[in-house]
Write a protein that holds these residues in place. Structure first.
Motif, short mmCIF file in Angstrom:
data_model
loop_
_atom_site.label_atom_id
_atom_site.label_comp_id
_atom_site.label_asym_id
_atom_site.label_seq_id
_atom_site.Cartn_x
_atom_site.Cartn_y
_atom_site.Cartn_z
N VAL A 19 0.84 -1.20 0.00
CA VAL A 19 0.00 0.00 0.00
C VAL A 19 0.87 1.26 0.00
O VAL A 19 0.58 2.24 -0.70
CB VAL A 19 -0.96 -0.03 1.22
CG1 VAL A 19 -1.63 1.32 1.42
CG2 VAL A 19 -2.01 -1.12 1.03
N GLY A 20 1.96 1.22 0.75
CA GLY A 20 2.88 2.36 0.79
C GLY A 20 3.49 2.63 -0.58
O GLY A 20 3.59 3.78 -1.02
N ASP A 21 3.89 1.56 -1.25
CA ASP A 21 4.46 1.71 -2.61
C ASP A 21 3.43 2.35 -3.55
O ASP A 21 3.76 3.22 -4.36
CB ASP A 21 4.89 0.35 -3.16
CG ASP A 21 6.14 -0.17 -2.48
OD1 ASP A 21 6.82 0.63 -1.79
OD2 ASP A 21 6.44 -1.37 -2.64
N LEU A 22 2.19 1.87 -3.45
CA LEU A 22 1.14 2.41 -4.34
C LEU A 22 0.88 3.89 -4.05
O LEU A 22 0.68 4.68 -4.96
CB LEU A 22 -0.15 1.60 -4.16
CG LEU A 22 -0.12 0.17 -4.70
CD1 LEU A 22 -1.36 -0.61 -4.25
CD2 LEU A 22 -0.04 0.16 -6.22
N ALA A 23 0.91 4.24 -2.77
CA ALA A 23 0.64 5.63 -2.40
C ALA A 23 1.74 6.55 -2.94
O ALA A 23 1.46 7.67 -3.37
CB ALA A 23 0.56 5.75 -0.87
N ARG A 24 2.97 6.06 -2.93
CA ARG A 24 4.07 6.88 -3.46
C ARG A 24 3.98 6.98 -4.99
O ARG A 24 4.26 8.01 -5.58
CB ARG A 24 5.42 6.29 -3.04
CG ARG A 24 5.81 6.65 -1.62
CD ARG A 24 7.20 6.16 -1.29
NE ARG A 24 7.23 4.71 -1.12
CZ ARG A 24 6.87 4.08 0.00
NH1 ARG A 24 6.46 4.78 1.05
NH2 ARG A 24 6.93 2.77 0.09
N GLU A 25 3.57 5.90 -5.61
CA GLU A 25 3.50 5.89 -7.08
C GLU A 25 2.32 6.71 -7.60
O GLU A 25 2.42 7.34 -8.65
CB GLU A 25 3.39 4.43 -7.56
CG GLU A 25 3.48 4.28 -9.06
CD GLU A 25 3.47 2.82 -9.49
OE1 GLU A 25 3.59 1.93 -8.61
OE2 GLU A 25 3.34 2.57 -10.70
N PHE A 26 1.21 6.69 -6.84
CA PHE A 26 0.00 7.39 -7.28
C PHE A 26 -0.47 8.31 -6.14
O PHE A 26 -1.28 7.90 -5.30
CB PHE A 26 -1.11 6.40 -7.63
CG PHE A 26 -0.75 5.43 -8.71
CD1 PHE A 26 -0.81 5.80 -10.05
CD2 PHE A 26 -0.34 4.14 -8.40
CE1 PHE A 26 -0.47 4.91 -11.06
CE2 PHE A 26 0.00 3.24 -9.39
CZ PHE A 26 -0.06 3.62 -10.72
N GLY A 45 -10.73 -12.33 -2.25
CA GLY A 45 -12.10 -12.26 -1.74
C GLY A 45 -12.22 -12.24 -0.23
O GLY A 45 -13.35 -12.18 0.29
N ARG A 46 -11.11 -12.31 0.48
CA ARG A 46 -11.17 -12.30 1.95
C ARG A 46 -10.53 -11.04 2.49
O ARG A 46 -9.48 -10.62 2.01
CB ARG A 46 -10.46 -13.52 2.54
CG ARG A 46 -11.19 -14.82 2.26
CD ARG A 46 -10.50 -15.99 2.93
NE ARG A 46 -11.26 -17.21 2.75
CZ ARG A 46 -12.26 -17.59 3.54
NH1 ARG A 46 -12.59 -16.87 4.59
NH2 ARG A 46 -12.91 -18.71 3.30
N VAL A 47 -11.16 -10.49 3.52
CA VAL A 47 -10.68 -9.22 4.06
C VAL A 47 -9.30 -9.40 4.70
O VAL A 47 -9.00 -10.45 5.29
CB VAL A 47 -11.70 -8.63 5.06
CG1 VAL A 47 -11.76 -9.43 6.35
CG2 VAL A 47 -11.41 -7.17 5.34
N LEU A 48 -8.46 -8.38 4.54
CA LEU A 48 -7.09 -8.42 5.06
C LEU A 48 -6.95 -7.49 6.26
O LEU A 48 -7.66 -6.50 6.37
CB LEU A 48 -6.11 -7.96 3.98
CG LEU A 48 -5.84 -8.92 2.83
CD1 LEU A 48 -5.04 -8.22 1.75
CD2 LEU A 48 -5.09 -10.14 3.34
N ARG A 49 -5.97 -7.81 7.09
CA ARG A 49 -5.65 -6.95 8.23
C ARG A 49 -4.32 -6.27 7.93
O ARG A 49 -3.26 -6.92 8.02
CB ARG A 49 -5.53 -7.80 9.50
CG ARG A 49 -6.82 -8.50 9.90
CD ARG A 49 -6.53 -9.69 10.77
NE ARG A 49 -5.68 -10.66 10.06
CZ ARG A 49 -5.23 -11.78 10.61
NH1 ARG A 49 -5.53 -12.07 11.85
NH2 ARG A 49 -4.46 -12.61 9.92
N PRO A 50 -4.36 -4.98 7.56
CA PRO A 50 -3.10 -4.27 7.32
C PRO A 50 -2.25 -4.32 8.58
O PRO A 50 -2.76 -4.25 9.69
CB PRO A 50 -3.55 -2.84 7.01
CG PRO A 50 -4.96 -2.97 6.58
CD PRO A 50 -5.53 -4.13 7.34
#
Lengths: 146, 85
Positions: free
Chosen positions: B37-44, B60-65
């Protein structure tokens, strides 16, 4: 079908028929429709609905099962549209058939709130322009014309 | 074996990126959700705003960051706040 996520129009008559049950004295149908909201001088002309389909269908099925467990509810439908819907078009139908009206009203209200909060469906506004495009001006008549 | 993760983008996440999905390579041992998620935030940068209030799903299953990881071949979905109805 008790849960549905479809690009096809929703039918209130079909929803009522899907809740047929001779032991249910009450049927509550909630129909949500696209509203012509106005924000900042712009007015909604349509809403575009999208979903994470597999997760949304699983979520609708979970809500449907939970609504019937230990509540006295006999039948439930949760139908939602996808695609672009013009103002006035039904976007969601929640239906509950139960022995008594109190249960049917209560569970229907709970279901639409849960659906909005827990099921991965999104809407995006399609706006009507505040300044409708004008027709292009007619070419000027040349010198000497009429 | 390293391989791609497919990232599914919906609603405001898709609008921020301009595409319905992305593929990103991850190592065989996977990558922490927070790192991805951090990489994506920096890229976009526009997506970064959406990510602050998003939920994440793997296959399809919820994740726990902060606890979960995604692995090659996974489908990782970004869910902005829901607005059905």
């Amino acid at each position: 079908m008790s849960v549905r996520l479809s690009a096809r129009p929703l039918s209130v008559a079909a929803a009522y028929a899907a809740l047929a049950d001779p032991r249910s004295g009450a049927v509550v149908l909630f129909v949500g429709r696209v509203r012509p909201d106005a924000v900042g001088g712009r007015t909604v002309r349509a809403l575009a609905y999208e979903a994470h389909r597999s997760v949304a269908l699983a979520g609708l099925a979970r809500l449907e099962r939970a609504a019937r467990e230990g509540t006295g509810v006999r039948r439930v439908i949760l139908w939602h549209r996808t695609g672009q819907l013009a103002v006035g078009t039904p976007s969601v139908i929640v239906g509950v058939a139960a022995a008594h009206r109190g249960t049917a009203f209560r569970i229907a209200a709970r279901l639409i709130a849960q659906l909005k909060r827990e099921v991965p469906i999104w809407k995006t506004e399609r706006w009507r322009s505040a300044h409708p495009r004008r027709r292009p001006p007619r070419p000027r008549a040349g010198p000497g014309a009429g | 074996m390293p391989g791609p993760v497919r990232i599914l983008l919906f609603a405001t996440a898709r609008q921020a990126v301009g595409r319905p999905h992305l593929d990103r390579p991850v190592p065989a041992g996977g990558v922490a959700v927070d790192a991805l998620v951090g990489d994506l935030a920096r890229e976009f940068p526009e997506l970064a705003v959406v990510l602050r209030s998003a939920r994440y799903f793997r296959n399809g299953r919820v994740l726990r960051p902060g606890r979960d990881r995604v692995y090659p071949g996974d489908e990782f979905a970004i869910h902005p706040p829901y607005s059905g109805g």
